[in-house]
Structure formats: structure tokens, C-alpha cells
Write a protein that holds these residues in place. Structure first.
Motif, PDB file in Angstrom:
ATOM      1  N   ARG A 270      72.344  70.411   4.164  1.00 37.53           N
ATOM      2  CA  ARG A 270      73.360  69.948   4.815  1.00 37.53           C
ATOM      3  C   ARG A 270      73.132  70.688   6.163  1.00 37.53           C
ATOM      4  NH1 ARG A 270      77.076  66.715   6.454  1.00 37.53           N
ATOM      5  NH2 ARG A 270      78.994  67.758   6.763  1.00 37.53           N
ATOM      6  N   GLN A 271      72.534  72.014   6.110  1.00 36.16           N
ATOM      7  CA  GLN A 271      72.537  72.681   7.760  1.00 36.16           C
ATOM      8  C   GLN A 271      71.502  71.787   8.499  1.00 36.16           C
ATOM      9  OE1 GLN A 271      74.708  74.937   8.661  1.00 36.16           O
ATOM     10  NE2 GLN A 271      75.800  74.986   6.593  1.00 36.16           N
ATOM     11  N   ALA A 272      70.454  71.368   7.895  1.00 36.63           N
ATOM     12  CA  ALA A 272      69.568  70.531   8.508  1.00 36.63           C
ATOM     13  C   ALA A 272      69.934  69.535   9.151  1.00 36.63           C
ATOM     14  CB  ALA A 272      68.216  70.473   7.951  1.00 36.63           C
ATOM     15  N   ALA A 273      71.011  68.715   8.545  1.00 31.20           N
ATOM     16  CA  ALA A 273      71.359  67.386   8.826  1.00 31.20           C
ATOM     17  C   ALA A 273      72.334  67.664  10.034  1.00 31.20           C
ATOM     18  CB  ALA A 273      72.136  66.801   7.481  1.00 31.20           C
ATOM     19  N   LEU A 274      73.164  68.688   9.842  1.00 30.30           N
ATOM     20  CA  LEU A 274      74.318  68.895  11.163  1.00 30.30           C
ATOM     21  C   LEU A 274      73.488  69.306  12.324  1.00 30.30           C
ATOM     22  CD1 LEU A 274      76.667  71.060   9.068  1.00 30.30           C
ATOM     23  CD2 LEU A 274      77.330  69.103  10.003  1.00 30.30           C
ATOM     24  N   ARG A 275      72.299  69.930  12.243  1.00 32.39           N
ATOM     25  CA  ARG A 275      71.521  70.222  13.454  1.00 32.39           C
ATOM     26  C   ARG A 275      70.876  68.844  14.175  1.00 32.39           C
ATOM     27  NH1 ARG A 275      68.415  75.692  11.463  1.00 32.39           N
ATOM     28  NH2 ARG A 275      70.166  76.849  10.807  1.00 32.39           N
ATOM     29  N   VAL A 276      70.536  68.048  13.318  1.00 29.40           N
ATOM     30  CA  VAL A 276      69.800  66.794  13.762  1.00 29.40           C
ATOM     31  C   VAL A 276      70.868  65.985  14.183  1.00 29.40           C
ATOM     32  CG1 VAL A 276      68.827  64.638  12.844  1.00 29.40           C
ATOM     33  CG2 VAL A 276      67.885  66.718  11.987  1.00 29.40           C
ATOM     34  N   TYR A 277      72.112  65.725  13.630  1.00 26.35           N
ATOM     35  CA  TYR A 277      73.287  65.226  14.100  1.00 26.35           C
ATOM     36  C   TYR A 277      73.398  65.563  15.690  1.00 26.35           C
ATOM     37  CZ  TYR A 277      73.667  63.382   9.531  1.00 26.35           C
ATOM     38  OH  TYR A 277      73.431  62.747   8.166  1.00 26.35           O
TER      39      TYR A 277
END
Length: 394
Positions: A270-277
Motif C-alpha cells: 500500500r505504501q509503495a503504491a501511494l508513492r508511485v501514484y
């Protein structure tokens, strides 16, 4: 400002059952995948300035031995081991070298030569890296060995108890991924199964049956990354794919908050995805195709939610609506995913990148998703690492 990073060449071997191909040791696998990536880019090995080589099971400096099959030019070769996220970690490190201006053309290579059967520890005379994770899970779930199906099966059970998800939801993921792999010549399995077949296969850890679990596999994948200036000078823009967002995370304190889903990497993802978005300026609705880490069907469902494809608890609704296959909102794991394509640990993340590159180029043949403009990749390794990467046409 960080340099832009482009995928300019991809290659992979067919993933195979361990030992199925005679005399197929890891140097031969690496030569096959690496040569394909170089040919795809139209480059010679002398263009490569650094190499990051991933594998989980093997002796020290196996990475050097692998790339020596492609050439011996004295470049730095870094060996990478990050459990099941090894391939995408090699990709991340290769991209970091370009972002930081340290190199203009970098090879990420991954391979695995595995033993049949469930994953097992190699060294029994020292602390196991997943010891804390297993102890935390044992406090909230009955203990079963081997650990991997227990860990992900317990996370699936937790979702069932909390949100009313059913065993059929997980089985539908297995049915989908096996169906997708029928069109993938690189997949370890290309058999199509009915939903009843999936449900009736041998129970591994309720609700996970054998056809919802990724197999051990042999194989290799390779990706060539390049800077914008290298792409321009070498005329590679037409087939280049840009990495527009990428993030890598490890465990947070929330891993041990008493939730089975966080023990198996939900919050890392979840945290990695938020950073990517945020980096890419894209959200879940902007992607047409996703390759994610379906080591078990339960993890695919959890990852729908961790990536924000749906709200927490609504993964089952996404499956029932047909939103993760052809004709739906996304096509998830058109390659067949780990469940059916196979899971040679060091190669998995690079094979995901190859599939998404082919999809963005329109080169995926019978697997092609219509009008792919952006693609999302997710790869995890417990203990822990999560790498999420967003791609767009250059």
C-alpha cells in the motif's frame, strides 16, 4: 532532478518445472534471457555499463558467472537477493543507477534454479529471517508447515471472516490466471481449468487448493534500462517504455500489528503504491493492465485492495464483476501470473516487466490487452520487500 529511465530491451526464458530441461543450469538460462534482451534492444553487451543480477538460491558471485555468458567487459556486477522480490529489486537498483546519473545503460538480470517441492530454508544453524513474522502469525492463527501457504492462507481466512469473502472468490482467481496462461508460450502451465476443477484440486491450506498456489520453477528474465540521452543517441525511442513511477518499501511497524494481511506485506504494498501514484501523477483507474504478485490466490485479492483497485474489503466484488480479466476494468496477470506462469524467485519481477513492456508495445499477441497506455507492476518478498513500478509508452 532525477534522470528519466526507459526500458529498451526485455527477454525471458520459458519457465519450467525444476529439472525438466536437461543440462539447463543457471548460466545457460541467463545467456538465453540476456541475449534476448540485448537483441530486443538492438545492442551489444559492450553497451552495458553496470549489471544487477538477482537470485535467491545459489553461491556467492553466481551473478558474475551468469553475465559472463554475455560478455566479460569488466563492468560492475552486483549480486542481489531479496527473497521473492529479488528480480524487481535488481530492476529498482538498475533504475536508481540511471536516475542518479551513474550510468546510461544498465542490465537487470534474474534467474533461479530451484528444487521441487515447497520452499525450505538452506541454513538451519542461525536465526531465520521470517522468525518474527511466523511468531506473530502463530499468535493469531493455528500453525501449519510449510510456512508459505499457511501465511497467505491465514491472510485469506482473515479476509473471509472480516468481509464475507468466500472460497469461490479465491478459486475464481486461480481459474482466471490459468486461463490467461493458455496464451503465454513462456508459462510453465498452459492448461485451462474450470472453477470446479480449481475447487476440487488438493487442499493445501483451506481455502487454498493446489491450483491456487504458485509452483517452484526454473527460469530467467532480463531487462535493459537506459537514460533519455542514451535512447536519443541510439534511436531507441520508438519501442522504449518509460518507468514513470517506482518505489520500494520494507516492513513497517504495522507488519506486526496483529493482522495476518500485514504480516504478508499488505501495508508494504500500500505504501509503495501511494508513492508511485504520486510520482507518476497516475491513479489506479489510469492503468489498463497489471502484473501483480499472486504467489497464492489470496494474495492477489489482498493486492487488489492494497493497490487501490477497490476499497478495503471489496476484492470479492471486483472478482464477481469480472473487473480483473479481459473485458473488465483491468486485465490482471495476463501472463498467467505466478500461479500459472511459474515463480523462479530471482526472475519473477523481471518477467513481469517483460510482459508489461510487450503489452505497452502491442507485442503480446494472443494476450494483448486493447489500447494499453499505462501498466502497473507489483512484486513482494516476505521479510520484507515490496516494489511497485508504473510504466507508460515513451
Amino acid at each position: 532532478m532525477a534522470n528519466r529511465v526507459y526500458v529498451v530491451g526485455v527477454g525471458m526464458t520459458k519457465f519450467e518445472k525444476p529439472g525438466r530441461r536437461e543440462d539447463w543450469d543457471y548460466p545457460r538460462m541467463a545467456r538465453e534471457a540476456g541475449t534476448s534482451a540485448l537483441e530486443d534492444a538492438g545492442l551489444g553487451y559492450d553497451a552495458v555499463q553496470q549489471a544487477y543480477v538477482g537470485y535467491v538460491y545459489g553461491e556467492s558471485t553466481s551473478g558474475q558467472r551468469a553475465v559472463y555468458e554475455l560478455g566479460m567487459t569488466g563492468i560492475p556486477v552486483v549480486n542481489v537477493n531479496n527473497n521473492c522480490a529479488t528480480g524487481s529489486t535488481a530492476l529498482y537498483l538498475a533504475a536508481e543507477a540511471i536516475r542518479g546519473g551513474r550510468a546510461d545503460c544498465v542490465l537487470a538480470l534474474g534467474f533461479e534454479k530451484m528444487k521441487p517441492g515447497s520452499l525450505a530454508s538452506t541454513y538451519d544453524d542461525r536465526e531465520q529471517p521470517l522468525g518474527n513474522h511466523l511468531q506473530a502469525l502463530a499468535e493469531i492463527s493455528e500453525v501449519l508447515f510449510p510456512p508459505a501457504p499457511w501465511m497467505f492462507g491465514a491472510a485469506g481466512r482473515e479476509h473471509m471472516q472480516k468481509y464475507g469473502t468466500t472460497a469461490e472468490h479465491f478459486a475464481k482467481i486461480g481459474e482466471k490466471n490459468h486461463r490467461h496462461s493458455a496464451n503465454n508460450p513462456y508459462a510453465q502451465f498452459q492448461d485451462v481449468y474450470s472453477l470446479d476443477d480449481i475447487l476440487a484440486s488438493r487442499m493445501i491450506y483451506d481455502p487454498l487448493t493446489k491450483l491456487q498456489c504458485s509452483p517452484t520453477s526454473d527460469g530467467s528474465g532480463a531487462v535493459l534500462l537506459a537514460s533519455e540521452s542514451f535512447v536519443d543517441v541510439n534511436g531507441l525511442a520508438e519501442r522504449a517504455v518509460e518507468i514513470v513511477g517506482q518505489a520500494m518499501t520494507t516492513d513497517f511497524r504495522s507488519t506486526f500489528d496483529g493482522s495476518a494481511k500485514n504480516i504478508v506485506g499488505y501495508d508494504m504494498t500500500r505504501q509503495a503504491a501511494l508513492r508511485v501514484y504520486e510520482e507518476a501523477g497516475l491513479g489506479p483507474a489510469d492503468f489498463q493492465v497489471v502484473e501483480l504478485h499472486d504467489c497464492f490466490s489470496a494474495n492477489e485479492l489482498l493486492t487488489y485492495e492494497a493497490l487501490g483497485l477497490c476499497a478495503e474489503g471489496e476484492g470479492g466484488h471486483l472478482i464477481d464483476a469480472g473487473d480483473t480479466t479481459y473485458g473488465g476494468r483491468w486485465v490482471v496477470n495476463p501472463s498467467g501470473g505466478l500461479i500459472s506462469k511459474g515463480h523462479p524467485l530471482g526472475a519473477t519481477g523481471l518477467a513481469q516487466c517483460a510482459e508489461l513492456t510487450w503489452q505497452l508495445r502491442g507485442d503480446a499477441n494472443a494476450r494483448q490487452v486493447p489500447d494499453v497506455r499505462a501498466a502497473l507492476q507489483h512484486n513482494i518478498g516476505l521479510g520484507g520487500a515490496a516494489v511497485v513500478t508504473a510504466y507508460q509508452r515513451a
